[in-house]
Write a protein that holds these residues in place. Structure first.
Motif, short mmCIF file in Angstrom:
data_model
loop_
_atom_site.label_atom_id
_atom_site.label_comp_id
_atom_site.label_asym_id
_atom_site.label_seq_id
_atom_site.Cartn_x
_atom_site.Cartn_y
_atom_site.Cartn_z
N LEU A 125 120.43 65.28 -10.29
CA LEU A 125 121.55 64.54 -10.87
C LEU A 125 122.11 63.51 -9.90
CD1 LEU A 125 123.46 67.41 -12.74
CD2 LEU A 125 121.84 65.74 -13.67
N ARG A 126 122.18 63.87 -8.62
CA ARG A 126 122.70 62.92 -7.63
C ARG A 126 121.77 61.73 -7.44
NH1 ARG A 126 124.13 67.86 -5.19
NH2 ARG A 126 122.21 67.86 -3.93
N ALA A 127 120.47 61.97 -7.51
CA ALA A 127 119.50 60.91 -7.25
C ALA A 127 119.12 60.11 -8.49
CB ALA A 127 118.24 61.51 -6.62
N ALA A 128 119.51 60.57 -9.66
CA ALA A 128 119.10 59.92 -10.90
C ALA A 128 119.59 58.47 -10.96
CB ALA A 128 119.63 60.70 -12.10
N SER A 141 111.46 61.88 -11.91
CA SER A 141 110.67 60.74 -12.34
C SER A 141 110.74 60.56 -13.85
CB SER A 141 109.21 60.93 -11.91
OG SER A 141 108.41 59.87 -12.37
N ARG A 142 110.61 61.64 -14.59
CA ARG A 142 110.66 61.57 -16.05
C ARG A 142 112.07 61.21 -16.54
NH1 ARG A 142 106.94 65.96 -19.20
NH2 ARG A 142 105.13 65.98 -17.82
N LEU A 143 113.07 61.74 -15.86
CA LEU A 143 114.45 61.43 -16.25
C LEU A 143 114.74 59.95 -16.06
CD1 LEU A 143 117.25 62.43 -17.15
CD2 LEU A 143 117.76 62.91 -14.75
N ASN A 144 114.30 59.40 -14.93
CA ASN A 144 114.50 57.97 -14.68
C ASN A 144 113.76 57.11 -15.70
OD1 ASN A 144 116.14 58.44 -12.47
ND2 ASN A 144 114.48 58.27 -10.99
N GLU A 145 112.56 57.54 -16.05
CA GLU A 145 111.77 56.80 -17.03
C GLU A 145 112.45 56.84 -18.41
OE1 GLU A 145 108.76 54.51 -18.63
OE2 GLU A 145 109.19 54.97 -16.53
N ALA A 204 118.15 52.76 -21.16
CA ALA A 204 119.32 53.27 -21.88
C ALA A 204 120.54 52.42 -21.57
CB ALA A 204 119.57 54.73 -21.50
N ARG A 205 121.37 52.22 -22.57
CA ARG A 205 122.61 51.46 -22.38
C ARG A 205 123.67 52.42 -21.87
NH1 ARG A 205 125.84 47.97 -27.03
NH2 ARG A 205 127.49 47.17 -25.67
N ILE A 206 124.13 52.17 -20.68
CA ILE A 206 125.13 53.04 -20.06
C ILE A 206 126.52 52.48 -20.34
CG2 ILE A 206 125.93 54.09 -17.92
CD1 ILE A 206 123.19 55.02 -18.74
N GLU A 207 127.34 53.25 -21.01
CA GLU A 207 128.71 52.85 -21.29
C GLU A 207 129.66 53.91 -20.77
OE1 GLU A 207 129.08 52.18 -25.45
OE2 GLU A 207 128.03 50.26 -25.41
N VAL A 208 130.76 53.46 -20.22
CA VAL A 208 131.78 54.37 -19.70
C VAL A 208 133.08 54.08 -20.42
CG1 VAL A 208 133.07 55.12 -17.69
CG2 VAL A 208 130.66 54.55 -17.46
N GLU A 209 133.59 55.06 -21.12
CA GLU A 209 134.82 54.88 -21.89
C GLU A 209 136.00 55.43 -21.11
OE1 GLU A 209 136.51 55.81 -26.41
OE2 GLU A 209 134.68 56.77 -25.68
N ILE A 210 136.97 54.58 -20.88
CA ILE A 210 138.17 54.99 -20.15
C ILE A 210 139.26 55.31 -21.15
CG2 ILE A 210 139.85 54.34 -18.40
CD1 ILE A 210 137.02 54.52 -17.35
N ALA A 231 118.47 65.93 -18.43
CA ALA A 231 117.64 66.58 -17.41
C ALA A 231 117.13 67.93 -17.91
CB ALA A 231 118.42 66.73 -16.11
N ILE A 232 117.99 68.68 -18.57
CA ILE A 232 117.59 69.98 -19.12
C ILE A 232 116.51 69.81 -20.18
CG2 ILE A 232 118.36 71.98 -20.44
CD1 ILE A 232 119.31 72.01 -17.58
N GLU A 233 116.63 68.76 -20.99
CA GLU A 233 115.61 68.49 -22.00
C GLU A 233 114.27 68.17 -21.34
OE1 GLU A 233 116.92 65.44 -24.63
OE2 GLU A 233 118.70 66.54 -25.30
N VAL A 234 114.30 67.40 -20.27
CA VAL A 234 113.07 67.08 -19.54
C VAL A 234 112.45 68.35 -18.96
CG1 VAL A 234 112.14 65.89 -17.52
CG2 VAL A 234 113.75 64.71 -19.02
N ILE A 235 113.29 69.18 -18.35
CA ILE A 235 112.80 70.44 -17.76
C ILE A 235 112.18 71.33 -18.84
CG2 ILE A 235 113.54 72.59 -16.65
CD1 ILE A 235 115.70 70.92 -15.20
N THR A 236 112.83 71.41 -19.99
CA THR A 236 112.31 72.23 -21.09
C THR A 236 110.95 71.73 -21.56
OG1 THR A 236 114.57 72.71 -21.82
CG2 THR A 236 112.81 73.09 -23.41
N LYS A 237 110.79 70.41 -21.63
CA LYS A 237 109.52 69.83 -22.07
C LYS A 237 108.40 70.14 -21.06
CE LYS A 237 107.38 65.58 -23.77
NZ LYS A 237 106.88 66.32 -24.95
N ILE A 238 108.71 70.00 -19.78
CA ILE A 238 107.72 70.31 -18.75
C ILE A 238 107.32 71.78 -18.82
CG2 ILE A 238 107.34 70.50 -16.26
CD1 ILE A 238 109.07 68.02 -15.88
#
Length: 203
Positions: A55-58, A182-186, A191-197, A145-152
């Motif tokens: 998560l930190r490196a993503a 690697s898969r998470l980054n791919e 993806a469109r990253i939006e941050v709602e304040i 990330a959990i979805e990626v882990i589950t798929k692997i």
């Protein structure tokens, strides 16, 4: 002539007990766990992941941080202007101290203090709103990330995946963190990253 032995009820009971006592385990242990159930609990393939490190490196996490840093800088500039205005208002108020009646001056002071208090609360809630926005974004990245882990795990037929923190010694090939990252980054690269304040809910 062979003498016929009479079997009494007591002797018959002993014979039955002896037969049961020496019976095969398949007959005596009627409550044993079925083989199918035992097999379902077997763990043949294990892997490890450093979820916190992922998560930190993503890349998505870094993009969220950049967005929030930009929003934080914007807020800081807004409040810097407000601070300059408040400082000028305070100087103007002090200059009027000897020129106004005490009651009238006290009203102006109370109004100024209320304004300062309002600004302080706004600063506090905007800081909290940025923190909340980051935690929400991080939670969404964690779900991916959990979805990626589950798929692997499904692809490799892995029975059990442990967090890296739960293991002291392990074989390097069991660690699938690099592949997960690697898969998470791919998956999130376009993806469109939006941050709602949002204003935090009053406690």
């Amino acid at each position: 002539m062979m003498k016929k032995t009479r079997v009494t009820p007591f002797k018959l009971l002993i014979c039955i007990m002896a037969f049961v006592g020496f019976a095969p385990a398949s007959f005596a242990q009627t409550g044993a766990t079925p083989p199918a159930a035992e097999k379902s609990m077997e763990v043949k393939r294990i892997a490890l992941v450093d979820l916190g490190g992922i998560l930190r490196a993503a890349d998505a996490n870094n993009r969220v941080r950049e967005l929030l840093d930009g929003q934080r800088a914007k807020f800081q500039e807004e409040f810097r202007v407000i601070e300059v205005n408040l400082q000028q208002s305070e100087r103007d108020l002090l200059a009027k101290r000897e020129l106004m009646a005490k009651d009238e001056y006290d009203k102006l002071v109370a109004a100024f203090q209320a304004r300062v208090s309002s600004v302080q609360k706004e600063i506090q809630y905007k800081r909290q709103s940025i923190d909340n926005a980051y935690q929400k974004a991080l939670s969404n990245i964690r779900k991916l990330a959990i979805e990626v882990i589950t798929k692997i795990a499904s692809e490799r037929e892995i029975d059990l995946i442990l967090n890296r923190d739960s293991s002291v010694i392990f074989l390097p090939h069991l660690n699938i963190s690099d592949e997960v990252l690697s898969r998470l980054n791919e998956r999130t690269k376009n993806a469109r990253i939006e941050v709602e304040i949002k204003k935090p809910v009053a406690q």
